[in-house]
Enzyme design. Structure first.
Site, PDB file in Angstrom:
ATOM      1  N   ASP A  56      23.334  -9.371  15.434  1.00 17.14           N
ATOM      2  CA  ASP A  56      22.001  -9.408  15.473  1.00 17.14           C
ATOM      3  C   ASP A  56      21.609  -9.231  16.926  1.00 17.14           C
ATOM      4  OD1 ASP A  56      19.246  -9.864  15.014  1.00 17.14           O
ATOM      5  OD2 ASP A  56      19.390 -11.730  15.256  1.00 17.14           O
ATOM      6  N   GLU A 116      22.269  -5.154  12.700  1.00 13.58           N
ATOM      7  CA  GLU A 116      20.817  -5.043  12.224  1.00 13.58           C
ATOM      8  C   GLU A 116      20.089  -3.991  12.953  1.00 13.58           C
ATOM      9  OE1 GLU A 116      18.717  -8.731  10.502  1.00 13.58           O
ATOM     10  OE2 GLU A 116      17.546  -8.197  12.424  1.00 13.58           O
ATOM     11  N   ASP A 122      19.401 -16.891  15.375  1.00 12.68           N
ATOM     12  CA  ASP A 122      20.140 -15.618  15.856  1.00 12.68           C
ATOM     13  C   ASP A 122      21.601 -15.552  15.150  1.00 12.68           C
ATOM     14  OD1 ASP A 122      17.821 -14.473  17.603  1.00 12.68           O
ATOM     15  OD2 ASP A 122      18.235 -16.520  18.204  1.00 12.68           O
TER      16      ASP A 122
END
Length: 186
Positions: free
Chosen positions: A12, A72, A145
């Site tokens: 991420d 992502e 996260d």
């Protein structure tokens, strides 16, 4: 894939906090290897942050030797400067994966949420609760996260293990039949 094991690294990307998650796939079962964050907020120089992201991703790849790398994709926000910085963070993480010879797969935040929770509009808390169930995790991390990155890895696992996943890549029936002649009955 029945008896083979492999590791998936999910990222991420972020310029202040980068989340990462690693899962071990054994047969059709996924389990948590590691999830954590790289905290970058104490470093004021953006280029130093990018270097730290690149180095951490390299270290994770060298230590765990993942077979797959999933990240992502940044979502489009209103702040152009934030998007540029996030894109750079994503880019250096991708560069580290490519340098290590890994194939890179990107997933939109909506796709990750849809894969993990069944709802593309799920919030971070809902994603975390599903990951707890899927991977049998009890300890809550300090930063979501880390769970977002773990969700990216789980999403990739689901996409790879879905027997219909590759069908969407064919453009129309004609192309599909060219790619799958065994499906034609005579």
């Amino acid at each position: 894939m029945a008896n083979k094991s492999k590791i998936i690294l999910g990222i991420d990307p972020g310029t202040l906090v980068m989340g990462y998650g690693l899962i071990l796939i054994e047969g059709k079962k996924a389990s948590l290897l590691e999830m954590n964050v790289l905290k970058l907020s104490k470093f004021k120089d953006h280029y130093e942050r990018l270097q730290l992201i690149h180095c951490r991703v390299q270290e994770l790849i060298q230590e765990h030797k993942p077979a797959s790398f999933a990240i992502e994709a940044p979502f489009f926000g209103k702040n152009v400067q934030s998007m540029l910085k996030l894109g750079r963070a994503q880019g250096v993480a991708i560069a580290a994966a490519i340098q290590a010879g890994l194939e890179v797969t990107e997933y939109s935040p909506k796709k990750v949420k849809q894969s993990v929770t069944g709802n593309g509009n799920a919030d971070k808390e809902q994603v975390w609760l599903m990951l707890q169930r899927i991977l049998n995790i009890s300890e809550r991390p300090d930063y979501l996260d880390a769970t977002d990155a773990l969700a990216v890895a789980v999403c990739h696992f689901y996409q790879e293990s879905n027997p219909l996943a590759g069908i969407g890549k064919a453009k129309g029936w004609e192309k599909f039949l060219q790619q799958h002649p065994e499906r034609i009955s005579r």
